[in-house]
Design a protein around this motif. Sequence first.
Motif, mmCIF file in Angstrom:
data_model
loop_
_atom_site.group_PDB
_atom_site.id
_atom_site.type_symbol
_atom_site.label_atom_id
_atom_site.label_comp_id
_atom_site.label_asym_id
_atom_site.label_seq_id
_atom_site.Cartn_x
_atom_site.Cartn_y
_atom_site.Cartn_z
ATOM 1 N N SER A 1 0.857 -1.183 0.000
ATOM 2 C CA SER A 1 0.000 0.000 0.000
ATOM 3 C C SER A 1 0.889 1.227 0.000
ATOM 4 O O SER A 1 1.681 1.403 0.907
ATOM 5 C CB SER A 1 -0.844 0.015 1.277
ATOM 6 N N VAL A 2 0.760 2.077 -1.031
ATOM 7 C CA VAL A 2 1.676 3.211 -1.119
ATOM 8 C C VAL A 2 0.971 4.533 -0.852
ATOM 9 O O VAL A 2 1.321 5.274 0.057
ATOM 10 C CB VAL A 2 2.364 3.252 -2.499
ATOM 11 N N ALA A 3 -0.038 4.843 -1.671
ATOM 12 C CA ALA A 3 -0.691 6.154 -1.555
ATOM 13 C C ALA A 3 -1.948 6.070 -0.711
ATOM 14 O O ALA A 3 -2.668 5.073 -0.756
ATOM 15 C CB ALA A 3 -1.037 6.670 -2.941
ATOM 16 N N MET A 4 -2.196 7.131 0.061
ATOM 17 C CA MET A 4 -3.419 7.213 0.849
ATOM 18 C C MET A 4 -4.037 8.581 0.624
ATOM 19 O O MET A 4 -3.460 9.590 1.011
ATOM 20 C CB MET A 4 -3.084 7.081 2.345
ATOM 21 N N HIS A 5 -5.205 8.588 -0.017
ATOM 22 C CA HIS A 5 -5.911 9.853 -0.204
ATOM 23 C C HIS A 5 -7.147 9.846 0.681
ATOM 24 O O HIS A 5 -7.443 8.848 1.333
ATOM 25 C CB HIS A 5 -6.305 10.000 -1.684
ATOM 26 N N THR A 6 -7.867 10.987 0.688
ATOM 27 C CA THR A 6 -9.089 11.014 1.489
ATOM 28 C C THR A 6 -10.325 10.869 0.610
ATOM 29 O O THR A 6 -11.446 11.077 1.069
ATOM 30 C CB THR A 6 -9.175 12.322 2.313
ATOM 31 N N ASN A 7 -10.099 10.526 -0.652
ATOM 32 C CA ASN A 7 -11.191 10.196 -1.559
ATOM 33 C C ASN A 7 -10.628 9.285 -2.645
ATOM 34 O O ASN A 7 -9.437 8.971 -2.622
ATOM 35 C CB ASN A 7 -11.819 11.478 -2.135
ATOM 36 N N TYR A 8 -11.457 8.920 -3.625
ATOM 37 C CA TYR A 8 -11.012 7.918 -4.603
ATOM 38 C C TYR A 8 -9.761 8.344 -5.362
ATOM 39 O O TYR A 8 -9.499 9.528 -5.550
ATOM 40 C CB TYR A 8 -12.152 7.601 -5.591
ATOM 41 N N VAL A 9 -8.991 7.342 -5.789
ATOM 42 C CA VAL A 9 -7.826 7.580 -6.639
ATOM 43 C C VAL A 9 -8.297 7.466 -8.082
ATOM 44 O O VAL A 9 -8.841 6.448 -8.499
ATOM 45 C CB VAL A 9 -6.709 6.545 -6.344
ATOM 46 N N SER A 10 -8.110 8.524 -8.853
ATOM 47 C CA SER A 10 -8.613 8.554 -10.232
ATOM 48 C C SER A 10 -7.537 8.227 -11.255
ATOM 49 O O SER A 10 -7.840 7.781 -12.365
ATOM 50 C CB SER A 10 -9.167 9.944 -10.550
ATOM 51 N N GLY A 11 -6.264 8.463 -10.887
ATOM 52 C CA GLY A 11 -5.190 8.212 -11.834
ATOM 53 C C GLY A 11 -3.897 7.941 -11.107
ATOM 54 O O GLY A 11 -3.686 8.421 -9.989
ATOM 55 N N CYS A 12 -3.033 7.125 -11.714
ATOM 56 C CA CYS A 12 -1.722 6.910 -11.127
ATOM 57 C C CYS A 12 -0.709 6.639 -12.227
ATOM 58 O O CYS A 12 -1.059 6.116 -13.297
ATOM 59 C CB CYS A 12 -1.726 5.768 -10.108
ATOM 60 N N THR A 13 0.530 6.999 -11.977
ATOM 61 C CA THR A 13 1.606 6.704 -12.910
ATOM 62 C C THR A 13 2.910 6.595 -12.137
ATOM 63 O O THR A 13 3.093 7.265 -11.125
ATOM 64 C CB THR A 13 1.710 7.790 -14.013
ATOM 65 N N PHE A 14 3.797 5.712 -12.592
ATOM 66 C CA PHE A 14 5.145 5.692 -12.034
ATOM 67 C C PHE A 14 5.880 6.879 -12.649
ATOM 68 O O PHE A 14 5.529 7.346 -13.723
ATOM 69 C CB PHE A 14 5.865 4.392 -12.406
ATOM 70 N N THR A 15 6.882 7.372 -11.978
ATOM 71 C CA THR A 15 7.665 8.453 -12.570
ATOM 72 C C THR A 15 8.758 7.815 -13.434
ATOM 73 O O THR A 15 8.488 6.850 -14.143
ATOM 74 C CB THR A 15 8.265 9.389 -11.513
ATOM 75 N N SER A 16 9.989 8.284 -13.369
ATOM 76 C CA SER A 16 11.004 7.739 -14.272
ATOM 77 C C SER A 16 11.475 6.351 -13.840
ATOM 78 O O SER A 16 12.132 5.650 -14.599
ATOM 79 C CB SER A 16 12.187 8.696 -14.337
ATOM 80 N N SER A 17 11.163 5.933 -12.625
ATOM 81 C CA SER A 17 11.613 4.621 -12.164
ATOM 82 C C SER A 17 10.481 3.940 -11.413
ATOM 83 O O SER A 17 9.393 4.494 -11.267
ATOM 84 C CB SER A 17 12.800 4.778 -11.223
ATOM 85 N N ASP A 18 10.754 2.730 -10.909
ATOM 86 C CA ASP A 18 9.761 1.997 -10.117
ATOM 87 C C ASP A 18 9.639 2.569 -8.714
ATOM 88 O O ASP A 18 8.825 2.112 -7.925
ATOM 89 C CB ASP A 18 10.183 0.520 -9.995
ATOM 90 N N MET A 19 10.470 3.554 -8.386
ATOM 91 C CA MET A 19 10.585 4.018 -6.993
ATOM 92 C C MET A 19 9.543 5.027 -6.551
ATOM 93 O O MET A 19 9.328 5.213 -5.361
ATOM 94 C CB MET A 19 11.960 4.676 -6.756
ATOM 95 N N GLN A 20 8.932 5.707 -7.515
ATOM 96 C CA GLN A 20 7.966 6.745 -7.135
ATOM 97 C C GLN A 20 6.711 6.642 -7.966
ATOM 98 O O GLN A 20 6.758 6.309 -9.152
ATOM 99 C CB GLN A 20 8.566 8.136 -7.368
ATOM 100 N N ILE A 21 5.567 6.941 -7.337
ATOM 101 C CA ILE A 21 4.324 7.050 -8.093
ATOM 102 C C ILE A 21 3.661 8.389 -7.829
ATOM 103 O O ILE A 21 3.812 8.981 -6.759
ATOM 104 C CB ILE A 21 3.311 5.907 -7.811
ATOM 105 N N LEU A 22 2.946 8.827 -8.849
ATOM 106 C CA LEU A 22 2.215 10.088 -8.807
ATOM 107 C C LEU A 22 0.738 9.716 -8.898
ATOM 108 O O LEU A 22 0.362 8.890 -9.727
ATOM 109 C CB LEU A 22 2.638 10.912 -10.012
#
Lengths: 360, 71
Positions: free
Chosen positions: A151-172
């Motif tokens: 489990s990486v990201a925690m928002h206070t409402n639904y997640v509508s989109g996600c993408t890794f950045t230049s590596s496997d280490m970070q997501i937006l």
Amino acid sequence: THQMACQGLQGGETVASLKRESESLRKKLEEERKKLSDIELNQVAEKIEVLGPLSIKTRRVLKGHGNKVLCMDWCKDKRRLVSSSQDGKVIVWDAFTLNKEHGVALPCTWVMACAYAPSGCAVACGGLDNKCSVFPLSLDKNENLSAKKKSVAMHTNYVSGCTFTSSDMQILTSSGDGTCALWDVESGQLLQSFHGHTADVLSLDLAPSETGNTFVSGGCDKKANIWDMRSGQNIQSFESHESDINCVKYYPSGDAFASASDDATCRFYDLRADREVAVYQKDSVIFGASTVDFSLSGRLLFAGYNDYTINVWDVLKGTRASILFGHENRVSRVRVSPDGTALCSASWDNTLRVSWAAYL
Amino acid sequence: MSNNNASNNLITAKRAVNQLRLEASIRRIKVSQAAAELRNFCLQNASKDPLLVGVPSSDNPFRPPKSCSLF
């Protein structure tokens, strides 16, 4: 922070005086943009040859989801893709062979976002659970993917989109809570949050790597915002749509981006001119556009609509080059493969279709 | 309570003004120049765009699989 904001206040500033200043700044912004608007994009494109007929045909239909397919993403290897569905399932496919290579059932329904890691070794997904989780893909088909879930990201409402950045280490991620956020995958730590939208953020896209550390987001406040990933600053903002922006996507050079909206139009914005430079619309196109992506050269804009079709727009001339039929319900996502060879479309008809152009 | 609301409104209004000042200050180029560069990018990359020009069947990994004969 509260303190910093207070220190910025000049003596005598009131809400009323600041609102007046906002109004005059907005007017100034509009004037500055207008001054440089010396020609239309389609006029610059007048001398270019009209596109010949396109011959894009569906060659694969991916069946297996039990409900609406909401999102998909290509793997860098140009043959695998990941898709997610209202039924809570995430499937990794080999689009050449139609083989389902991995499947995982999330505890929530409406998995609205999924993304393939740059290495091809993991996928990220999220939705109504307000989270974005990362699953390493195992070579062992018998391995239970859920067991390795992070489990990486925690928002206070639904997640509508996600993408890794230049590596496997970070997501937006983008969220119904009105924010976007950058996360460290290993620790789950929030690295940066992006505030500025005044309603649900429905989509985001990372700038092509050559362009630097920025991304674009769009949402229910009808705005598309450009962000600096390091500082969290909102650099530019565009508000010309008349309804929710469902999807945003960068032009391959990184100098522009397109948007798809419930107002039945797609629009094209140039970042250096700082304004909208084209509107893709037709009287006969009255249903909302949910998704857009460019072909490799940026000449074609594929847009999926709620009337089950995909309109292919000539980006430069502003005309419709083709229309693709086949889906039996709304088109939720279109994505061109990494080498530009194929177009994948996902739909509320529970299927994904992979199409390519015949050689003419 | 009302003091808090008042200062929050002030902060929000100030943030909006600062944001607009930032956006108003960026350097812009003429649409004619931007459009020319967008057009040039398209034209330079057109011949390499498979969905635009198509791909010969023999080169396409998505071509319908041919059946194999075993000898």
